[in-house]
Design a protein around this motif. Structure first.
Motif, PDB file in Angstrom:
ATOM      1  N   ALA A  95      -8.312  -1.183   6.753  1.00  0.00           N
ATOM      2  CA  ALA A  95      -7.658  -1.454   8.197  1.00  0.00           C
ATOM      3  C   ALA A  95      -6.185  -1.610   7.919  1.00  0.00           C
ATOM      4  O   ALA A  95      -5.319  -0.961   8.370  1.00  0.00           O
ATOM      5  CB  ALA A  95      -8.355  -2.331   8.897  1.00  0.00           C
ATOM      6  N   ARG A  96      -5.851  -2.621   6.952  1.00  0.00           N
ATOM      7  CA  ARG A  96      -4.487  -2.632   6.660  1.00  0.00           C
ATOM      8  C   ARG A  96      -3.781  -1.608   6.215  1.00  0.00           C
ATOM      9  O   ARG A  96      -2.446  -1.332   6.471  1.00  0.00           O
ATOM     10  CB  ARG A  96      -4.276  -3.971   5.779  1.00  0.00           C
ATOM     11  CG  ARG A  96      -2.969  -4.302   5.475  1.00  0.00           C
ATOM     12  CD  ARG A  96      -2.762  -5.829   4.657  1.00  0.00           C
ATOM     13  NE  ARG A  96      -3.596  -6.744   5.286  1.00  0.00           N
ATOM     14  CZ  ARG A  96      -3.754  -8.039   4.965  1.00  0.00           C
ATOM     15  NH1 ARG A  96      -3.433  -8.259   3.559  1.00  0.00           N
ATOM     16  NH2 ARG A  96      -4.496  -8.649   5.752  1.00  0.00           N
ATOM     17  N   ALA A  97      -4.441  -0.877   5.156  1.00  0.00           N
ATOM     18  CA  ALA A  97      -3.761   0.369   4.636  1.00  0.00           C
ATOM     19  C   ALA A  97      -3.497   1.501   5.674  1.00  0.00           C
ATOM     20  O   ALA A  97      -2.482   2.134   5.451  1.00  0.00           O
ATOM     21  CB  ALA A  97      -4.684   0.749   3.446  1.00  0.00           C
ATOM     22  N   PHE A  98      -4.423   1.676   6.390  1.00  0.00           N
ATOM     23  CA  PHE A  98      -4.477   2.713   7.486  1.00  0.00           C
ATOM     24  C   PHE A  98      -3.328   2.422   8.276  1.00  0.00           C
ATOM     25  O   PHE A  98      -2.316   3.213   8.881  1.00  0.00           O
ATOM     26  CB  PHE A  98      -5.537   2.852   8.109  1.00  0.00           C
ATOM     27  CG  PHE A  98      -5.341   3.752   9.103  1.00  0.00           C
ATOM     28  CD1 PHE A  98      -5.416   5.298   8.997  1.00  0.00           C
ATOM     29  CD2 PHE A  98      -5.408   3.477  10.739  1.00  0.00           C
ATOM     30  CE1 PHE A  98      -5.026   6.341  10.046  1.00  0.00           C
ATOM     31  CE2 PHE A  98      -5.090   4.484  11.813  1.00  0.00           C
ATOM     32  CZ  PHE A  98      -5.217   5.892  11.333  1.00  0.00           C
TER      33      PHE A  98
ATOM     34  N   TYR B 119       0.743  -1.128   0.013  1.00  0.00           N
ATOM     35  CA  TYR B 119       0.017  -0.122  -0.123  1.00  0.00           C
ATOM     36  C   TYR B 119       0.932   1.196   0.083  1.00  0.00           C
ATOM     37  O   TYR B 119       0.445   2.278  -0.169  1.00  0.00           O
ATOM     38  CB  TYR B 119      -1.112  -0.075   0.931  1.00  0.00           C
ATOM     39  CG  TYR B 119      -1.779  -0.986   1.159  1.00  0.00           C
ATOM     40  CD1 TYR B 119      -2.950  -1.196   0.022  1.00  0.00           C
ATOM     41  CD2 TYR B 119      -1.862  -2.192   1.904  1.00  0.00           C
ATOM     42  CE1 TYR B 119      -3.865  -2.263  -0.266  1.00  0.00           C
ATOM     43  CE2 TYR B 119      -2.686  -3.419   1.531  1.00  0.00           C
ATOM     44  CZ  TYR B 119      -3.784  -3.509   0.815  1.00  0.00           C
ATOM     45  OH  TYR B 119      -4.798  -4.311   0.474  1.00  0.00           O
ATOM     46  N   HIS B 120       2.064   1.235   0.250  1.00  0.00           N
ATOM     47  CA  HIS B 120       3.009   2.334  -0.091  1.00  0.00           C
ATOM     48  C   HIS B 120       3.472   2.350  -1.411  1.00  0.00           C
ATOM     49  O   HIS B 120       4.149   3.538  -1.805  1.00  0.00           O
ATOM     50  CB  HIS B 120       4.239   1.766   0.815  1.00  0.00           C
ATOM     51  CG  HIS B 120       4.024   2.010   2.349  1.00  0.00           C
ATOM     52  ND1 HIS B 120       3.891   3.481   2.933  1.00  0.00           N
ATOM     53  CD2 HIS B 120       3.845   1.289   3.207  1.00  0.00           C
ATOM     54  CE1 HIS B 120       3.834   3.255   4.142  1.00  0.00           C
ATOM     55  NE2 HIS B 120       3.857   1.889   4.208  1.00  0.00           N
ATOM     56  N   THR B 121       3.000   1.387  -2.390  1.00  0.00           N
ATOM     57  CA  THR B 121       3.584   1.435  -3.771  1.00  0.00           C
ATOM     58  C   THR B 121       2.699   2.504  -4.751  1.00  0.00           C
ATOM     59  O   THR B 121       1.618   2.581  -4.149  1.00  0.00           O
ATOM     60  CB  THR B 121       3.806   0.077  -4.266  1.00  0.00           C
ATOM     61  OG1 THR B 121       2.415  -0.519  -4.447  1.00  0.00           O
ATOM     62  CG2 THR B 121       4.710  -0.595  -3.468  1.00  0.00           C
ATOM     63  N   ASP B 122       3.162   2.766  -5.778  1.00  0.00           N
ATOM     64  CA  ASP B 122       2.116   3.449  -6.590  1.00  0.00           C
ATOM     65  C   ASP B 122       0.994   2.830  -7.030  1.00  0.00           C
ATOM     66  O   ASP B 122      -0.158   3.146  -7.150  1.00  0.00           O
ATOM     67  CB  ASP B 122       2.920   3.757  -7.873  1.00  0.00           C
ATOM     68  CG  ASP B 122       4.090   5.013  -7.453  1.00  0.00           C
ATOM     69  OD1 ASP B 122       3.924   5.490  -6.500  1.00  0.00           O
ATOM     70  OD2 ASP B 122       4.996   5.344  -8.613  1.00  0.00           O
ATOM     71  N   ALA B 123       1.057   1.437  -7.195  1.00  0.00           N
ATOM     72  CA  ALA B 123       0.135   0.435  -7.724  1.00  0.00           C
ATOM     73  C   ALA B 123      -0.986   0.615  -6.607  1.00  0.00           C
ATOM     74  O   ALA B 123      -2.093   0.488  -6.719  1.00  0.00           O
ATOM     75  CB  ALA B 123       0.526  -0.819  -8.162  1.00  0.00           C
ATOM     76  N   GLY B 124      -0.440   0.282  -5.233  1.00  0.00           N
ATOM     77  CA  GLY B 124      -1.256   0.139  -4.237  1.00  0.00           C
ATOM     78  C   GLY B 124      -2.193   1.442  -3.982  1.00  0.00           C
ATOM     79  O   GLY B 124      -3.318   1.460  -3.693  1.00  0.00           O
TER      80      GLY B 124
END
Length: 380
Positions: free
Chosen positions: A136-139, A75-80
């Motif tokens: 939740a995982r992304a936050f 989720y830190h990547t551009d695709a994420g």
């Protein structure tokens, strides 16, 4: 407060709801209609701003169009970030999401929020619960406030959608027909309750959830479990497993599509049994429900038979893994099948090839449940 005490409170709430149905149910239906109107008004406003009259549909996908189990680092990547932006854009004003919609692409103004416009938002096929887990995982990974805000909006929708008796419909706001049934089919209640349990325990990605929302998740979870104990089908002198869906007011087992008849449902019951085994320090009613369900699975397993994935026929295969029919007749426990005309059949080979190819009539899902039960039984 112990789980048992909480369940007693939940049961009291259920009794109270049954004796004061006018207020509780009318309030629920009124709220559902308001949520539906607000979602539609948002789309209509976009169409008016674009000077358009026909809503367009987003792209379709079998399962959301992205890896729902991607690690936090993704989720830190551009695709994420693109996927997360798309998920946010496809969240309805009411807080939920659709199924079978490609969520790797952002929603455009004038588009609907899903490819099945009459059934958005939904909890079917793990919709909404999946997006909440991803957010939740992304936050947790990024700390971006918009992910937490979207998460809380979705969680509030789950709270609103719970019926006064503790169940959940397949879609909310309500759309009528079998979608309004209390739905275990395709894991609807199991998905919701597993999510609420994770939130209440603040495990993994849910450590950030506020104490208030944790407490509310626990309350809604307890109400749902109390209803599941009530819904477990009792025949003759014993408990069996659960049906695929129930009428949301009478709680009688109900049919859905023509080939989803009133019946015990093995895959859905396996998911419910595994959910109940997750409860910490379960009380006797929960232990009994799990034990009786496991006994049913053991008594109705099919050994040395194989459901051929290509030919879609049941063939003898000594030494093969155990399987179970997806549906069993309440009372006789015979395997049940049906075609698109709704006619009940007792031989899967009498089902049309189209429905044999297009539906999972046998399952090995309870195998995992029984393996988990062996360990759980030692402790309980």
């Amino acid at each position: 407060m112990s789980l048992f005490s909480q369940l007693l409170v939940s049961c009291f709430l259920l009794v109270a709801a049954s004796t004061a149905t006018a207020d509780s149910w009318n309030d629920y239906y009124r709220q559902s209609a308001q949520v539906l109107a607000a979602d539609q008004a948002a789309i209509n406003a976009e169409l008016a701003a674009l000077n358009e009259t026909e809503v367009r549909l987003p792209a379709a996908s079998r399962r959301f169009g992205f890896d729902t189990d991607a690690p936090a680092s993704w989720y830190h990547t551009d695709a994420g970030k693109v996927v997360l932006s798309s998920i946010l854009s496809l969240q309805t004003p009411s807080g939920g999401w659709s199924k079978r919609t490609d969520m790797s692409q952002p929603r455009q103004p004038g588009q609907h929020f899903g490819v099945e416009p009459n059934y958005v938002p939904t909890f079917d096929n793990s919709a909404t619960t999946t997006q909440l887990r991803v957010l939740a995982r992304a936050f947790t990974a990024t700390g971006r406030a918009e992910y937490a805000e979207a998460f809380y909006r979705g969680l509030q929708l789950i709270f609103k959608a719970q019926y006064p008796n503790g169940g959940w419909p397949q879609t909310y706001p309500l759309r009528g027909d079998y979608h309004d049934h209390i739905t275990l089919n395709d894991g609807v209640m199991a998905d919701i309750l597993n999510l609420l349990l994770d939130i209440s325990l603040q495990t993994g990605d849910f450590a950030f959830v506020s104490p208030q929302m944790k407490q509310r998740s626990q309350l809604h979870f307890n109400r749902g479990v109390a209803l599941l104990l009530k819904l477990q089908v009792h025949t003759a002198d014993r408990l069996t497993i659960w049906a695929g869906q129930y009428h949301h007011r009478t709680l009688a087992p109900a049919a859905a599509r023509a080939y989803e008849m009133v019946a015990l449902a093995s895959s859905e019951s396996a998911a419910i049994t595994e959910l109940l085994m997750r409860i910490v320090n379960p009380e006797p009613a929960v232990v009994n429900a799990v034990t009786q369900a496991a006994n049913w699975f053991l008594q109705h397993q099919l050994a040395n038979l194989y459901w051929h994935p290509v030919d879609r026929v049941l063939v003898a295969k000594p030494g093969s893994h155990r399987i179970w029919p997806r549906f069993a007749e309440i009372g006789s426990n015979k395997a049940l099948f049906a075609d698109r005309d709704g006619k009940i059949l007792y031989d899967v080979h009498q089902v049309s090839l189209e429905r044999r190819q297009g539906y999972a009539w046998y399952t090995a899902t309870p195998e995992q449940t029984l393996q988990l039960y062996q360990q759980w039984q030692i402790a309980h």
